[in-house]
Motif scaffolding. Structure first.
Motif, PDB file in Angstrom:
ATOM      1  N   VAL A  12      -0.727  -9.293   1.845  1.00 19.02           N
ATOM      2  CA  VAL A  12      -1.713  -8.656   0.987  1.00 19.02           C
ATOM      3  C   VAL A  12      -1.116  -7.443   0.299  1.00 19.02           C
ATOM      4  CG1 VAL A  12      -3.911  -7.427   0.993  1.00 19.02           C
ATOM      5  CG2 VAL A  12      -3.640  -9.485   2.364  1.00 19.02           C
ATOM      6  N   GLU A  13      -0.199  -6.721   0.979  1.00 22.62           N
ATOM      7  CA  GLU A  13       0.355  -5.496   0.416  1.00 22.62           C
ATOM      8  C   GLU A  13       1.171  -5.750  -0.839  1.00 22.62           C
ATOM      9  OE1 GLU A  13      -0.830  -4.988   4.484  1.00 22.62           O
ATOM     10  OE2 GLU A  13       0.535  -6.409   3.546  1.00 22.62           O
ATOM     11  N   SER A  14       1.611  -7.016  -1.058  1.00 22.85           N
ATOM     12  CA  SER A  14       2.464  -7.321  -2.192  1.00 22.85           C
ATOM     13  C   SER A  14       1.668  -7.649  -3.454  1.00 22.85           C
ATOM     14  CB  SER A  14       3.388  -8.489  -1.862  1.00 22.85           C
ATOM     15  OG  SER A  14       2.644  -9.685  -1.766  1.00 22.85           O
ATOM     16  N   THR A  18      -1.338  -4.299 -11.081  1.00 25.61           N
ATOM     17  CA  THR A  18      -1.731  -4.475 -12.481  1.00 25.61           C
ATOM     18  C   THR A  18      -2.894  -5.467 -12.623  1.00 25.61           C
ATOM     19  OG1 THR A  18      -0.096  -6.237 -12.790  1.00 25.61           O
ATOM     20  CG2 THR A  18       0.604  -4.000 -13.279  1.00 25.61           C
ATOM     21  N   TRP A  19      -3.146  -6.232 -11.556  1.00 27.35           N
ATOM     22  CA  TRP A  19      -4.257  -7.169 -11.578  1.00 27.35           C
ATOM     23  C   TRP A  19      -5.552  -6.533 -11.074  1.00 27.35           C
ATOM     24  CZ3 TRP A  19      -4.105 -12.331 -13.192  1.00 27.35           C
ATOM     25  CH2 TRP A  19      -2.842 -12.808 -13.547  1.00 27.35           C
ATOM     26  N   ARG A  20      -5.506  -5.252 -10.728  1.00 29.47           N
ATOM     27  CA  ARG A  20      -6.649  -4.623 -10.080  1.00 29.47           C
ATOM     28  C   ARG A  20      -7.941  -4.755 -10.909  1.00 29.47           C
ATOM     29  NH1 ARG A  20      -4.473   0.016  -9.179  1.00 29.47           N
ATOM     30  NH2 ARG A  20      -3.724  -0.588  -7.126  1.00 29.47           N
ATOM     31  N   ALA A 251      -8.492  -5.087  -5.044  1.00 27.95           N
ATOM     32  CA  ALA A 251      -8.521  -4.099  -6.118  1.00 27.95           C
ATOM     33  C   ALA A 251      -8.283  -2.690  -5.607  1.00 27.95           C
ATOM     34  CB  ALA A 251      -9.861  -4.161  -6.848  1.00 27.95           C
ATOM     35  N   ARG A 252      -8.526  -2.456  -4.316  1.00 28.84           N
ATOM     36  CA  ARG A 252      -8.358  -1.130  -3.750  1.00 28.84           C
ATOM     37  C   ARG A 252      -6.956  -0.885  -3.207  1.00 28.84           C
ATOM     38  NH1 ARG A 252     -13.208   0.067   0.292  1.00 28.84           N
ATOM     39  NH2 ARG A 252     -12.142   2.088   0.265  1.00 28.84           N
ATOM     40  N   ILE A 253      -6.149  -1.942  -3.161  1.00 28.94           N
ATOM     41  CA  ILE A 253      -4.786  -1.791  -2.642  1.00 28.94           C
ATOM     42  C   ILE A 253      -3.922  -1.093  -3.673  1.00 28.94           C
ATOM     43  CG2 ILE A 253      -2.704  -3.047  -1.922  1.00 28.94           C
ATOM     44  CD1 ILE A 253      -4.536  -5.227  -0.860  1.00 28.94           C
TER      45      ILE A 253
END
Length: 255
Positions: A12-14, A18-20, A251-253
């Motif tokens: 998930v971290e990856s 830019t897609w947020r 979106a919050r990552i």
């Protein structure tokens, strides 16, 4: 420990930051599609007497002349019963699949791209087949007609639009492509840590039951065929809610 090749996942971290914005839009679209602009909302309105929101006829309008009369009596009722909400729903589904493509593109790029293409083609076919706005415009011209000949011409045109809308292959093809896209995406979810197995299974059941409609179509009586989309509905509600929740998380990552 290395991940087996047949169970490749993407941390998930990856997820690319830019897609947020698209994840947020996709999450909102998923909730809106399931809570407001639901597919087959027109059927709900007829079954539950307009849900207390609008006045609807006791029976579906008969033929183009019946639909013209409904549009003239209540433009809103005509639009809603002629599947305006379905048009919005398909547009929202497009945003959902774009967001899912961003979230899952690194897991299986080919499969996710295929799902996105199927979804977008299906949505395009639906928009070209849905005759809601054309029927509304034609009803206005019918009401303004100055002679019986003109009215008869508009009724004939309305019957043609009605045939495309209710009996044309475009509607079935669009539904098949979107359901197939959903099934592919759900299978990809099983191989990813981005979405949990509950989300993947809900999607497989929702889209699998929906596709069952096409398998059973030649064999099941018309009065019973709707058991398949009806059975898929609760799983689709759950699937969209789980998708929305995860997209908001993504979106919050921060990258």
């Amino acid at each position: 420990m290395r991940t087996p090749k047949n169970q490749q996942t993407v941390p998930v971290e990856s997820v690319d930051a830019t897609w947020r914005a698209l994840y947020i839009i996709g999450g909102i679209a998923a909730l809106t599609a399931v809570l407001v602009f639901r597919r087959y909302f027109s059927v709900e309105l007829m079954q539950f007497n307009g849900l207390g929101l609008i006045s609807v006829p006791d029976d579906w309008p008969a033929g183009a002349a019946g639909w013209f009369a409904l549009f003239q009596e209540s433009k809103l009722a005509g639009l809603l019963l002629f599947d305006l909400f379905d048009m919005v729903n398909y547009g929202l589904v497009g945003l959902i699949f774009l967001a899912l493509y961003g979230a899952l593109r690194a897991v299986n790029p080919g499969a996710v791209l295929l799902a996105l293409i199927c979804a977008l083609v299906g949505i395009a076919v639906y928009f070209s087949s849905n005759q809601t706005m054309a029927m509304s415009h034609l009803s206005d011209r019918f009401a303004a007609a100055a002679s019986e000949v003109e009215r008869a011409t508009f009724v004939a045109a309305g019957e043609a639009l009605l045939a495309i809308h209710t009996q044309g292959t475009g509607m079935l093809l669009s539904l098949f492509l979107v359901l197939l896209a959903g099934l592919i995406i759900s299978i990809v979810m099983l191989r990813s840590v981005v979405f949990n197995k509950a989300t993947a299974i809900a999607g497989i059941l929702a889209n699998g039951f929906g596709l069952g409609y096409f398998v059973a179509l030649p064999f099941v009586p018309a009065d019973d065929i709707w058991i398949f989309p009806t059975s898929s509905a609760p799983f689709r509600v759950l699937w969209y809610i789980l998708i929305a929740f995860k997209l908001y998380q993504l979106a919050r990552i921060k990258k």
